[in-house]
Motif scaffolding. Structure first.
Motif, PDB file in Angstrom:
ATOM      1  N   TYR A 382       0.898  -1.152  -0.024  1.00  0.00           N
ATOM      2  CA  TYR A 382       0.067  -0.048   0.042  1.00  0.00           C
ATOM      3  C   TYR A 382       0.832   1.410   0.036  1.00  0.00           C
ATOM      4  O   TYR A 382       0.587   2.202  -0.874  1.00  0.00           O
ATOM      5  CB  TYR A 382      -0.805  -0.092   1.185  1.00  0.00           C
ATOM      6  CG  TYR A 382      -1.910   0.929   1.188  1.00  0.00           C
ATOM      7  CD1 TYR A 382      -2.018   1.915   0.053  1.00  0.00           C
ATOM      8  CD2 TYR A 382      -2.765   1.134   2.469  1.00  0.00           C
ATOM      9  CE1 TYR A 382      -3.272   2.939   0.338  1.00  0.00           C
ATOM     10  CE2 TYR A 382      -3.785   2.150   2.407  1.00  0.00           C
ATOM     11  CZ  TYR A 382      -4.005   3.034   1.446  1.00  0.00           C
ATOM     12  OH  TYR A 382      -5.237   3.934   1.476  1.00  0.00           O
ATOM     13  N   ALA A 383       1.760   1.255   0.965  1.00  0.00           N
ATOM     14  CA  ALA A 383       2.731   2.371   1.008  1.00  0.00           C
ATOM     15  C   ALA A 383       3.660   2.755  -0.391  1.00  0.00           C
ATOM     16  O   ALA A 383       3.787   3.668  -0.803  1.00  0.00           O
ATOM     17  CB  ALA A 383       3.501   2.366   2.138  1.00  0.00           C
ATOM     18  N   CYS A 384       4.135   1.398  -0.876  1.00  0.00           N
ATOM     19  CA  CYS A 384       4.790   1.563  -1.913  1.00  0.00           C
ATOM     20  C   CYS A 384       4.160   1.977  -3.057  1.00  0.00           C
ATOM     21  O   CYS A 384       4.427   2.787  -4.180  1.00  0.00           O
ATOM     22  CB  CYS A 384       5.380   0.196  -2.488  1.00  0.00           C
ATOM     23  SG  CYS A 384       6.767  -0.414  -1.287  1.00  0.00           S
ATOM     24  N   TYR A 385       2.908   1.707  -3.387  1.00  0.00           N
ATOM     25  CA  TYR A 385       1.752   2.189  -4.557  1.00  0.00           C
ATOM     26  C   TYR A 385       1.605   3.757  -4.085  1.00  0.00           C
ATOM     27  O   TYR A 385       1.706   4.557  -5.222  1.00  0.00           O
ATOM     28  CB  TYR A 385       0.405   1.354  -4.251  1.00  0.00           C
ATOM     29  CG  TYR A 385      -0.639   2.167  -5.049  1.00  0.00           C
ATOM     30  CD1 TYR A 385      -0.707   1.843  -6.419  1.00  0.00           C
ATOM     31  CD2 TYR A 385      -1.597   3.245  -4.556  1.00  0.00           C
ATOM     32  CE1 TYR A 385      -1.496   2.637  -7.373  1.00  0.00           C
ATOM     33  CE2 TYR A 385      -2.472   3.722  -5.483  1.00  0.00           C
ATOM     34  CZ  TYR A 385      -2.452   3.578  -6.739  1.00  0.00           C
ATOM     35  OH  TYR A 385      -3.223   4.044  -7.399  1.00  0.00           O
ATOM     36  N   GLU A 386       1.619   4.339  -2.933  1.00  0.00           N
ATOM     37  CA  GLU A 386       1.381   5.597  -2.886  1.00  0.00           C
ATOM     38  C   GLU A 386       2.596   6.356  -3.250  1.00  0.00           C
ATOM     39  O   GLU A 386       2.433   7.528  -3.851  1.00  0.00           O
ATOM     40  CB  GLU A 386       0.962   5.873  -1.436  1.00  0.00           C
ATOM     41  CG  GLU A 386      -0.540   5.367  -0.849  1.00  0.00           C
ATOM     42  CD  GLU A 386      -1.576   6.128  -1.513  1.00  0.00           C
ATOM     43  OE1 GLU A 386      -1.319   7.197  -2.319  1.00  0.00           O
ATOM     44  OE2 GLU A 386      -2.792   5.674  -1.242  1.00  0.00           O
ATOM     45  N   GLU A 387       3.750   5.640  -2.850  1.00  0.00           N
ATOM     46  CA  GLU A 387       4.805   6.475  -3.095  1.00  0.00           C
ATOM     47  C   GLU A 387       5.144   6.393  -4.677  1.00  0.00           C
ATOM     48  O   GLU A 387       5.924   7.664  -5.066  1.00  0.00           O
ATOM     49  CB  GLU A 387       6.144   5.741  -2.339  1.00  0.00           C
ATOM     50  CG  GLU A 387       7.394   6.611  -2.476  1.00  0.00           C
ATOM     51  CD  GLU A 387       8.574   5.933  -1.527  1.00  0.00           C
ATOM     52  OE1 GLU A 387       9.922   6.379  -1.822  1.00  0.00           O
ATOM     53  OE2 GLU A 387       8.369   4.930  -0.822  1.00  0.00           O
ATOM     54  N   LEU A 388       5.389   5.155  -5.238  1.00  0.00           N
ATOM     55  CA  LEU A 388       5.756   5.144  -6.558  1.00  0.00           C
ATOM     56  C   LEU A 388       4.617   5.172  -7.736  1.00  0.00           C
ATOM     57  O   LEU A 388       5.116   5.831  -8.724  1.00  0.00           O
ATOM     58  CB  LEU A 388       6.132   3.643  -6.796  1.00  0.00           C
ATOM     59  CG  LEU A 388       7.311   3.211  -5.726  1.00  0.00           C
ATOM     60  CD1 LEU A 388       7.977   1.823  -5.946  1.00  0.00           C
ATOM     61  CD2 LEU A 388       8.670   4.115  -5.811  1.00  0.00           C
ATOM     62  N   GLU A 389       3.564   4.957  -7.231  1.00  0.00           N
ATOM     63  CA  GLU A 389       2.534   5.080  -8.441  1.00  0.00           C
ATOM     64  C   GLU A 389       1.796   6.339  -8.366  1.00  0.00           C
ATOM     65  O   GLU A 389       1.779   7.087  -9.186  1.00  0.00           O
ATOM     66  CB  GLU A 389       1.433   3.963  -8.456  1.00  0.00           C
ATOM     67  CG  GLU A 389       2.138   2.521  -8.607  1.00  0.00           C
ATOM     68  CD  GLU A 389       2.588   2.408 -10.155  1.00  0.00           C
ATOM     69  OE1 GLU A 389       2.115   3.159 -11.097  1.00  0.00           O
ATOM     70  OE2 GLU A 389       3.168   1.504 -10.413  1.00  0.00           O
ATOM     71  N   ALA A 390       1.182   6.656  -7.151  1.00  0.00           N
ATOM     72  CA  ALA A 390       0.329   7.875  -6.903  1.00  0.00           C
ATOM     73  C   ALA A 390       1.409   9.075  -6.687  1.00  0.00           C
ATOM     74  O   ALA A 390       0.946  10.316  -6.440  1.00  0.00           O
ATOM     75  CB  ALA A 390      -0.689   7.783  -5.756  1.00  0.00           C
ATOM     76  N   ARG A 391       2.659   8.824  -6.298  1.00  0.00           N
ATOM     77  CA  ARG A 391       3.538  10.014  -6.278  1.00  0.00           C
ATOM     78  C   ARG A 391       3.141  10.894  -4.892  1.00  0.00           C
ATOM     79  O   ARG A 391       3.118  12.203  -5.070  1.00  0.00           O
ATOM     80  CB  ARG A 391       3.670  10.795  -7.477  1.00  0.00           C
ATOM     81  CG  ARG A 391       4.071  10.172  -8.623  1.00  0.00           C
ATOM     82  CD  ARG A 391       5.481   9.586  -8.496  1.00  0.00           C
ATOM     83  NE  ARG A 391       6.217   8.845  -9.529  1.00  0.00           N
ATOM     84  CZ  ARG A 391       7.217   8.429  -9.645  1.00  0.00           C
ATOM     85  NH1 ARG A 391       8.244   8.646  -8.712  1.00  0.00           N
ATOM     86  NH2 ARG A 391       7.625   7.894 -10.787  1.00  0.00           N
ATOM     87  N   ASP A 392       2.594  10.380  -4.043  1.00  0.00           N
ATOM     88  CA  ASP A 392       2.037  11.194  -2.633  1.00  0.00           C
ATOM     89  C   ASP A 392       2.777  10.465  -1.472  1.00  0.00           C
ATOM     90  O   ASP A 392       2.592   9.829  -0.933  1.00  0.00           O
ATOM     91  CB  ASP A 392       0.533  10.798  -2.520  1.00  0.00           C
ATOM     92  CG  ASP A 392       0.008  11.703  -1.642  1.00  0.00           C
ATOM     93  OD1 ASP A 392       0.407  12.518  -0.889  1.00  0.00           O
ATOM     94  OD2 ASP A 392      -1.284  12.082  -1.728  1.00  0.00           O
TER      95      ASP A 392
END
Length: 595
Positions: A382-392
């Motif tokens: 979940y955190a990796c998605y927010e960091e890498l995909e969503a850039r948030d």
């Protein structure tokens, strides 16, 4: 005994006149005896004049009348009597017999059928028409009467009367086949307008899905594509939920879409399928969704096929997680699917991905660490998605904080979460936040003495070049777990790596001096390996060892080397065979090096 003698053959000599089997059979045949099957067969009489015929008829009629008097309600006697009269061409008498039978049972279907067929067989059309009229008036729900009546009128080309009979029949609102027979009659007459009118009345009389489908197929057969499409659209608009049985709504959409596909209206068919799949759930109607997928594979673009495949898999994963909320592998599959769908979309739907992750992490496992290993990776993904995909990055930090708040740190902790959160702070160029976070981890989990936490924190400081901070971290570690051999070894390895061999010896000395170690052999082996390395590479030595006490110096002088002195000290504590073997190997290598 007397009876046996009575029937015994007294004269066994052959008879004077012999009778053959052929003579016996011929005599039996001439006398009108039984046939080979055993059934009695009446002897046929030859009638030569009208008087004999009149006498024969009188005799036969008397027999039939006697049979009827003996059993008045047996309709078979009447039917046989009427057929005999028909064979004698006495039609009035045959009608009279049928009428007498109808007086006995006027609701007998077979009796009416035989009566009318007798009239039709002998081409008495008006009489047959009269019989059919009476039959359908008394038994209007017997479809066979209507079918035969209309068939008779059509065969004699009395189409107006046939149509009138159909209208009388339709007034009783019969089943689907009757209406379709009426429409087929008009179609045979070449009057499509009347046939269409009949089918319109049909769907109004029976507002059910099969009625609309028959009407639409008829229009399609007539090559009236717009009218057939109108029928399908009327079915969707006029048939309410209570008029459709289970599965019929999906059946209607399938029929409509296949009709459009057959007409090569692929855009219309796709619209029908899309609307149906959005309205009807895949779990209840899998055949509809599978048909849509097959349609897209045949006529759709690649992205459309992938969207439909993703929808099918999404429904499958949703069913799995609904049945077993603790199946984290199914949650992983669902989240990856949503991520891939968002990645391929022109306008990524981040909310859908986040909703999948939020629903997944809401299923907290029992407070047993073996159940948390897979669960922790949900938070990490979940955190990796927010960091890498969503850039948030702010949302990623919030995800890590929420994950750390869920873990019961009093029972156990998950070092990978702490370290991943600290690495995120480093990537955000906030070293202070990373140190604060890892300091919190060491403080909250001090009783657990999590080796991975200490190593990870020290690795971070080492990468930043903060050796003193690394020493403080390892110092905290050996304070929290003085019996942990891994802590002492890691501390000594740090000192050796930075070239502080004296400090490394001091750390090892403190370690072997501990009253209790979980793996003392590992500490002693690392200590001995250090001394052997320094003997072979004296340039790595940082000093002359002035800081060591007199007893240690004396032991070294007596043994000849620091490594040998360590072996001697170790042998004072244990006499294990591996220690002796290692000591012997060391001495052999030393002698070989000296030579």
């Amino acid at each position: 005994m007397a009876s046996r003698d009575k029937f015994a053959v007294k004269n066994r000599a052959p008879a004077a006149i012999q009778i053959t089997a052929e003579q016996l059979l011929r005599e039996a045949h001439d006398r009108g005896g039984g046939s080979a099957s055993g059934h009695a067969r009446k002897q046929r009489s030859q009638i030569t004049d009208p008087d004999e015929l009149r006498e024969y008829r009188m005799t036969q009629r008397k027999g039939f009348e006697d049979a009827i008097r003996m059993n008045r309600v047996h309709l078979g006697n009447y039917v046989k009597y009427a057929k005999w009269e028909e064979a004698q061409e006495e039609f009035e008498r045959a009608r009279s017999v049928f009428e007498r039978a109808l007086d006995v049972d006027h609701r007998s279907q077979s009796l009416w059928l035989k009566y009318a067929e007798m009239e039709m067989r002998n081409k008495f059309l008006n009489h047959a028409r009269n019989v059919w009229d009476r039959a359908v008036a008394i038994l209007p729900r017997v479809d066979q009467f209507w079918y035969k009546y209309t068939y008779m009128e059509e065969m004699v080309e009395n189409f107006a009367v046939c149509r009138a009979v159909f209208e009388r029949w339709m007034a009783w609102e019969p089943d689907d086949k009757a209406w379709y027979a009426y429409a087929a009659f008009e179609e045979r007459r070449g009057d499509a307008r009347r046939a269409r009118s009949v089918l319109e009345r049909f769907v109004q009389c029976h507002p059910r899905l099969p009625s609309y489908l028959k009407y639409a197929r008829w229009e399609e057969k007539q090559l009236q594509v717009p009218l057939a499409r109108d029928v399908y659209e009327r079915a969707l608009g006029e048939l309410s939920a209570w008029e459709l049985e289970d599965g019929e709504e999906a059946k209607l959409y399938l029929a409509f879409a296949r009709f459009e596909e057959k007409q090569r209206e692929h855009a219309r068919a796709r619209g029908v399928y899309a609307h149906a799949c959005a309205k009807l759930d895949r779990a209840d109607h899998p055949e509809l969704h599978d048909a849509f997928l097959r349609f897209e594979k045949k006529h759709g673009a690649v992205d459309a096929v992938e969207r439909e495949v993703a929808a099918a898999r999404r429904a499958e994963y949703e069913d799995k997680v609904k049945a077993r909320p603790g199946d984290y592998d199914a949650w992983f599959d669902l989240c990856r699917l949503e991520e891939a769908a968002a990645r391929d979309a022109v306008a990524p739907d981040r909310a859908r991905v986040r909703d999948a992750y939020e629903r997944a992490v809401a299923n907290v496992p029992p407070p047993d660490k073996k159940y948390w290993r897979r669960y922790a990776y949900l938070w990490l993904n979940y955190a990796c998605y927010e960091e890498l995909e969503a850039r948030d990055l702010d949302r990623a930090r919030a995800v890590y904080r929420a994950a750390l708040d869920v873990v019961p740190h009093s029972a156990f902790t998950l070092a990978k979460l702490w370290l991943a959160a600290a690495d995120l702070e480093i990537r955000r160029r906030d070293v202070g936040a990373a140190r604060k976070l890892l300091g919190e981890a060491l403080g909250r989990c001090r009783k657990l003495s999590k080796a991975k936490l200490y190593r990870g924190y020290a690795r971070l400081e080492r990468q930043l070049g903060e050796v003193e901070r690394c020493r403080q971290i390892y110092g905290k570690w050996v304070e929290a777990a003085p019996a942990a051999a891994a802590a002492w070894r890691a501390f000594a390895e740090l000192e050796r790596a930075v070239g502080e061999t004296t400090r490394a010896r001091a750390v090892f000395e403190l370690a072997v001096a501990q009253p209790e170690l979980d793996h003392p052999e590992q500490v002693w082996k690392a200590f001995v390996d250090l001394e052997i390395h320094l003997e072979r590479h004296p340039d790595d030595e940082d000093g002359d060892g002035d800081g060591e006490d007199a007893d240690a110096a004396a032991a070294v002088a007596a043994a000849g080397s620091r490594a040998a002195a360590l072996y001697e000290r170790l042998l004072e504590r244990t006499q294990h065979v591996k220690v002796w073997l290692s000591y012997a190997a060391y001495e052999a290598d030393a002698a070989r090096d000296a030579a």
